[in-house]
Design an enzyme around this catalytic site. Sequence first.
Site, PDB file in Angstrom:
ATOM      1  N   GLU A  82     -23.674  53.278  55.297  1.00 44.52           N
ATOM      2  CA  GLU A  82     -24.316  54.417  55.966  1.00 44.52           C
ATOM      3  C   GLU A  82     -24.655  54.034  57.393  1.00 44.52           C
ATOM      4  O   GLU A  82     -24.597  52.856  57.777  1.00 44.52           O
ATOM      5  CB  GLU A  82     -25.580  54.839  55.209  1.00 44.52           C
ATOM      6  CG  GLU A  82     -25.345  55.206  53.754  1.00 44.52           C
ATOM      7  CD  GLU A  82     -26.597  55.746  53.071  1.00 44.52           C
ATOM      8  OE1 GLU A  82     -27.353  56.494  53.738  1.00 44.52           O
ATOM      9  OE2 GLU A  82     -26.824  55.422  51.898  1.00 44.52           O
ATOM     10  N   ASP A 130     -28.016  58.732  40.672  1.00 44.68           N
ATOM     11  CA  ASP A 130     -28.246  57.416  41.274  1.00 44.68           C
ATOM     12  C   ASP A 130     -29.733  57.287  41.586  1.00 44.68           C
ATOM     13  O   ASP A 130     -30.379  58.249  41.998  1.00 44.68           O
ATOM     14  CB  ASP A 130     -27.375  57.198  42.514  1.00 44.68           C
ATOM     15  CG  ASP A 130     -27.595  58.223  43.611  1.00 44.68           C
ATOM     16  OD1 ASP A 130     -28.351  57.940  44.565  1.00 44.68           O
ATOM     17  OD2 ASP A 130     -26.987  59.312  43.520  1.00 44.68           O
ATOM     18  N   ASP A 144     -22.586  50.414  49.675  1.00 45.10           N
ATOM     19  CA  ASP A 144     -23.160  51.626  50.264  1.00 45.10           C
ATOM     20  C   ASP A 144     -23.141  51.486  51.785  1.00 45.10           C
ATOM     21  O   ASP A 144     -23.935  50.749  52.376  1.00 45.10           O
ATOM     22  CB  ASP A 144     -24.598  51.792  49.743  1.00 45.10           C
ATOM     23  CG  ASP A 144     -25.273  53.050  50.264  1.00 45.10           C
ATOM     24  OD1 ASP A 144     -24.703  53.720  51.145  1.00 45.10           O
ATOM     25  OD2 ASP A 144     -26.384  53.356  49.801  1.00 45.10           O
TER      26      ASP A 144
END
Length: 407
Positions: free
Chosen positions: A293, A204, A291
């Site tokens: 986080e 990635d 994503d």
Amino acid sequence: MTPPDRNQNPERGNEPQTPTPENQNPDTSRTASANSNAWRDTALGADHAVRSGVDRVRPYAHQVWQRILPLLRRLWLAVLPLLQRARNSTAGQWIEQRVGPAASGATTKVQAATEPNRGGHRTRQHPRLRAMQAGAGLAVLGVLGVAVLSVSTGSDNDVRAAAQVDDIPVAEQDSGPDEGGLFGSDEAPKDTGPVPGPPAKGIDVSNHNGSVDWKKVADSGQNFAFVLATDGTDFTSPKYVEQYHGAKDAGLMAAPYHFARPDESAEAQADKLLSVGDYKKDGKSLPPVLDLEVDPSGGGCYGLSVSEMHKWTDTFNKKVKDATGADPIIYANPSFWNECMGGSDAYADHALWLAAYEVDEPTVPKGFKDWNFWQYTEAGSVPGVSGDVDQNHFQGSVGDLAKLGQD
């Protein structure tokens, strides 16, 4: 705004990674890491090969057994009356009276000849004796066969009646509109199991990685790439178009990923990803990635409760799925998922991209059955990429990866 650097160990929550000691040789550490990764690739490959082989054979074996079982029952019920009639007939009784004692005596002699003697060794038979015993056995079978045939030719009504029995009930199954053939349709059953092959692997990248030589990446054995597209509501990676289409042009499957900021509008961020991501179901694309986080500004869950985090995530995912037809892949680490999402199983149908460094096997967060992608290092080395790069395992083959892109 730029996406945060991933300089923390996701498996350890917010604790910073232990720095490399000054007296440690980086080359030695990298060699050890490469050896460990090679061993892990081999182990994953062997495990996947065994699982995929068993899963592919099981439906075929089950189908054959379910279809052959009624045939065996019919055959047995057809033969059973013949055997009973043969035994009760005059010929059968004569054979039983004449041949029975001789056959019993021959069996006794064979057992005695093959039993170990006192020394523990078997007595070697004379070839002529073995031939005589075999001839006697064949003669008995021949006489029984003649008796059965003579009885069966008298009337075949019983045979037909015995053969016309209902099949043994079997588990419900979709055999299709055309049974055709002894075991049904000649077409193979729909395969929903794993596709054989070595496990897929990939990287990635974001704007921090700069320009990438994707041909070298592909030649090194990488199969897929996650590419940062957007962050929050107002950041677009200036390298996204080059990296995303470069990866696909080189033969890798690629997916855009969005770095979430749950303290900002979910709708606006979903729209941002959709406008920039250029996602298409073209056989080269994986579903977009959300994503999730900890807050890079200060850790934690952006000041939101678990229920508020769920509401934000649901809103984002629904908007993306409505536009693409695909459930977004979820990127997370165990500590974030347990703390900020409460270990929810509401997203178990989504593919999980799990971050876990410096471990032999990642800990799957509560709420998921297993991981699909595992980001196992942020300090990998791959030809075509300058400096360190994140590396990932996919729990499946390249064929499984393609199936995920088609779902």
